[in-house]
Scaffold this motif. Sequence first.
Motif, PDB file in Angstrom:
ATOM      1  N   THR A 178      75.458  69.270  19.900  1.00 36.50           N
ATOM      2  CA  THR A 178      76.688  69.435  20.207  1.00 36.50           C
ATOM      3  C   THR A 178      76.758  69.462  21.809  1.00 36.50           C
ATOM      4  OG1 THR A 178      77.141  70.451  18.055  1.00 36.50           O
ATOM      5  CG2 THR A 178      78.744  70.978  19.949  1.00 36.50           C
ATOM      6  N   GLU A 179      75.901  70.325  22.192  1.00 40.33           N
ATOM      7  CA  GLU A 179      75.891  70.623  23.635  1.00 40.33           C
ATOM      8  C   GLU A 179      75.751  69.349  24.470  1.00 40.33           C
ATOM      9  OE1 GLU A 179      72.687  73.539  24.619  1.00 40.33           O
ATOM     10  OE2 GLU A 179      74.089  75.219  23.708  1.00 40.33           O
ATOM     11  N   VAL A 218      76.800  59.413  16.970  1.00 39.41           N
ATOM     12  CA  VAL A 218      76.851  60.884  16.615  1.00 39.41           C
ATOM     13  C   VAL A 218      78.297  60.981  15.652  1.00 39.41           C
ATOM     14  CG1 VAL A 218      75.508  61.718  18.359  1.00 39.41           C
ATOM     15  CG2 VAL A 218      78.137  61.415  18.616  1.00 39.41           C
ATOM     16  N   ALA A 219      78.008  61.863  14.701  1.00 41.51           N
ATOM     17  CA  ALA A 219      78.869  62.317  13.818  1.00 41.51           C
ATOM     18  C   ALA A 219      79.508  63.633  14.426  1.00 41.51           C
ATOM     19  CB  ALA A 219      78.568  62.264  12.418  1.00 41.51           C
ATOM     20  N   LEU A 220      81.039  63.772  14.486  1.00 39.52           N
ATOM     21  CA  LEU A 220      81.547  64.991  14.797  1.00 39.52           C
ATOM     22  C   LEU A 220      82.338  65.429  13.702  1.00 39.52           C
ATOM     23  CD1 LEU A 220      82.927  63.923  18.097  1.00 39.52           C
ATOM     24  CD2 LEU A 220      80.547  64.451  17.656  1.00 39.52           C
ATOM     25  N   TRP A 229      84.501  71.703  17.949  1.00 45.31           N
ATOM     26  CA  TRP A 229      83.798  70.689  17.354  1.00 45.31           C
ATOM     27  C   TRP A 229      82.376  70.830  17.160  1.00 45.31           C
ATOM     28  CZ3 TRP A 229      81.238  67.283  20.086  1.00 45.31           C
ATOM     29  CH2 TRP A 229      81.461  67.097  21.353  1.00 45.31           C
ATOM     30  N   GLN A 230      81.793  70.364  16.161  1.00 47.50           N
ATOM     31  CA  GLN A 230      80.210  70.236  16.229  1.00 47.50           C
ATOM     32  C   GLN A 230      79.610  68.690  15.924  1.00 47.50           C
ATOM     33  OE1 GLN A 230      79.626  73.350  13.350  1.00 47.50           O
ATOM     34  NE2 GLN A 230      79.052  74.825  14.971  1.00 47.50           N
ATOM     35  N   VAL A 231      78.542  68.484  16.371  1.00 45.24           N
ATOM     36  CA  VAL A 231      77.813  67.397  16.044  1.00 45.24           C
ATOM     37  C   VAL A 231      77.279  67.805  14.517  1.00 45.24           C
ATOM     38  CG1 VAL A 231      75.981  65.667  16.464  1.00 45.24           C
ATOM     39  CG2 VAL A 231      77.402  66.620  18.333  1.00 45.24           C
ATOM     40  N   ILE A 232      77.376  66.782  13.395  1.00 39.34           N
ATOM     41  CA  ILE A 232      76.769  67.161  12.233  1.00 39.34           C
ATOM     42  C   ILE A 232      75.681  65.898  11.962  1.00 39.34           C
ATOM     43  CG2 ILE A 232      78.735  68.165  11.432  1.00 39.34           C
ATOM     44  CD1 ILE A 232      79.337  65.695   9.773  1.00 39.34           C
ATOM     45  N   GLY A 233      75.526  65.109  12.774  1.00 42.65           N
ATOM     46  CA  GLY A 233      74.379  64.017  12.798  1.00 42.65           C
ATOM     47  C   GLY A 233      74.352  63.183  13.947  1.00 42.65           C
ATOM     48  N   HIS A 234      73.270  62.525  13.824  1.00 45.40           N
ATOM     49  CA  HIS A 234      72.973  61.532  14.780  1.00 45.40           C
ATOM     50  C   HIS A 234      72.133  60.324  14.290  1.00 45.40           C
ATOM     51  CE1 HIS A 234      68.973  62.643  15.518  1.00 45.40           C
ATOM     52  NE2 HIS A 234      69.221  63.836  15.291  1.00 45.40           N
ATOM     53  N   PHE A 235      72.505  59.191  14.720  1.00 45.52           N
ATOM     54  CA  PHE A 235      72.043  57.717  13.998  1.00 45.52           C
ATOM     55  C   PHE A 235      71.806  56.698  14.983  1.00 45.52           C
ATOM     56  CE2 PHE A 235      75.320  60.012  11.764  1.00 45.52           C
ATOM     57  CZ  PHE A 235      74.602  60.421  10.667  1.00 45.52           C
ATOM     58  N   ALA A 236      70.943  55.795  14.834  1.00 47.66           N
ATOM     59  CA  ALA A 236      70.444  54.804  15.460  1.00 47.66           C
ATOM     60  C   ALA A 236      71.826  53.586  15.244  1.00 47.66           C
ATOM     61  CB  ALA A 236      69.117  54.181  14.943  1.00 47.66           C
ATOM     62  N   HIS A 237      72.149  53.591  14.127  1.00 46.75           N
ATOM     63  CA  HIS A 237      73.230  52.522  14.039  1.00 46.75           C
ATOM     64  C   HIS A 237      74.255  53.188  13.172  1.00 46.75           C
ATOM     65  CE1 HIS A 237      70.479  49.448  15.629  1.00 46.75           C
ATOM     66  NE2 HIS A 237      69.600  50.048  14.468  1.00 46.75           N
ATOM     67  N   GLU A 238      75.397  52.542  13.152  1.00 44.08           N
ATOM     68  CA  GLU A 238      76.740  53.021  12.372  1.00 44.08           C
ATOM     69  C   GLU A 238      76.419  52.977  10.827  1.00 44.08           C
ATOM     70  OE1 GLU A 238      80.726  51.841  13.604  1.00 44.08           O
ATOM     71  OE2 GLU A 238      80.266  52.730  15.712  1.00 44.08           O
ATOM     72  N   TYR A 239      75.723  51.759  10.321  1.00 43.63           N
ATOM     73  CA  TYR A 239      75.777  51.613   9.057  1.00 43.63           C
ATOM     74  C   TYR A 239      74.818  52.629   8.254  1.00 43.63           C
ATOM     75  CZ  TYR A 239      71.147  49.558   9.833  1.00 43.63           C
ATOM     76  OH  TYR A 239      69.784  49.235  10.021  1.00 43.63           O
ATOM     77  N   GLU A 240      74.213  53.644   9.150  1.00 42.48           N
ATOM     78  CA  GLU A 240      73.376  54.468   8.411  1.00 42.48           C
ATOM     79  C   GLU A 240      74.286  55.654   8.020  1.00 42.48           C
ATOM     80  OE1 GLU A 240      70.265  55.532  11.119  1.00 42.48           O
ATOM     81  OE2 GLU A 240      69.296  53.972  11.127  1.00 42.48           O
TER      82      GLU A 240
END
Length: 395
Positions: A178-179, A218-220, A229-240
Amino acid sequence: MSPGSDPDPESPLPVAPDLGVRARDFRLQMSVIARESEIALDTTRDRYGRTVHEGAAAAARAHRDKAAVEAYATPLAPHADALLDAARRALDDLPPARHVTGWRTVLDGLAVSAAEIRRALDRPAAPGSAAERGQHAALWPHLAAWADHGFIAGNLADQNQNQHHKAPLTDEEQQGWTERAQAAQRRGELELTESWYAADGQPITLAHLTEDDDSTVVALRGDPDAPGWQVIGHFAHEYETGQVLPAAVPPGVLRADASGFNRPVPAPEVSLQELIRDVIEAQHAGDASNALLGATQRGYHAGPMVRLQELLETAGQFASALETVQGRQVAARLTALGQQIEFLTREVHDAAEDLGATVAVLPPHRTPVLRVRPRPAVDTTPPAPPARSATARHR
């Protein structure tokens, strides 16, 4: 078995995903039917939108109603109750949220419409008769309701198959990401790409976070322009993201009584383009004045400038209904622009009245130019073409 009767108890009921597909397919078919109907109805109106061929318009609506009944009867009618039951079960399992009560009301309304359609399908009128046309016309509002809102039932029926959960991040990882995302946002390197609402009513937003020329998806959770707001996930590609993030639920509507398949008859209106032509073709000041007055007319026959103000006001309501920081900011801008259009409309109206009060005509020295030039006689020899220069041009 009639199209609207219950399916054979020994035949397997469709699974929930198939039920959702049926609802979505019906919506698509209704979109085609409604579009074809509008095209047919357009041919029955004059250039201002007034219906001038009542018989043809009635025939177009009758064709629309019959096509809608047929689109619902075979693929959806036998499974409407099963679809609503699956949707209610999924609704009972959802966490408390502001939209749950509204969705339950929608499902109850769809059940009433399904019952009305079933009764008519079980007792069809004679084919091609006036009674059949009346029966189909009475069913159109119920069919339009399913086309408008059946996707909510279909989405709920799919919820059990699409119950995703947020990416497994520890509290420490979540705080760190998030930071990083907040720092990227301050640098202007957090690009928002997609947004939806989860079943609990929280917004989920995908974004590209750029650091040292490397981009991470990243997903917020929460409004990206508001604190918290917070980041709840990070991914290499959007399809993941589709495998781990909360599934999207149907978005809301600006006005609860609006229908994309049962629109009111549009009010007659003169286009801005036609008003411009009226001024170009005018010779008396009164004619040009009337064109300007037409643009500023209010009420049922509102002119383009008034319609523009209505558009800005409605768009401002939409932006405000987003319930986001940026939405409220855009709503304020649109409200200010609407006020400017209102002021401009009054000024144009006053200028139009002043123009009409001049009681003047265009001076005669403003002579027209013939569009059709005189043609040479048939036996006239055309002039010889000019001689070409002998000097060749090179590029």
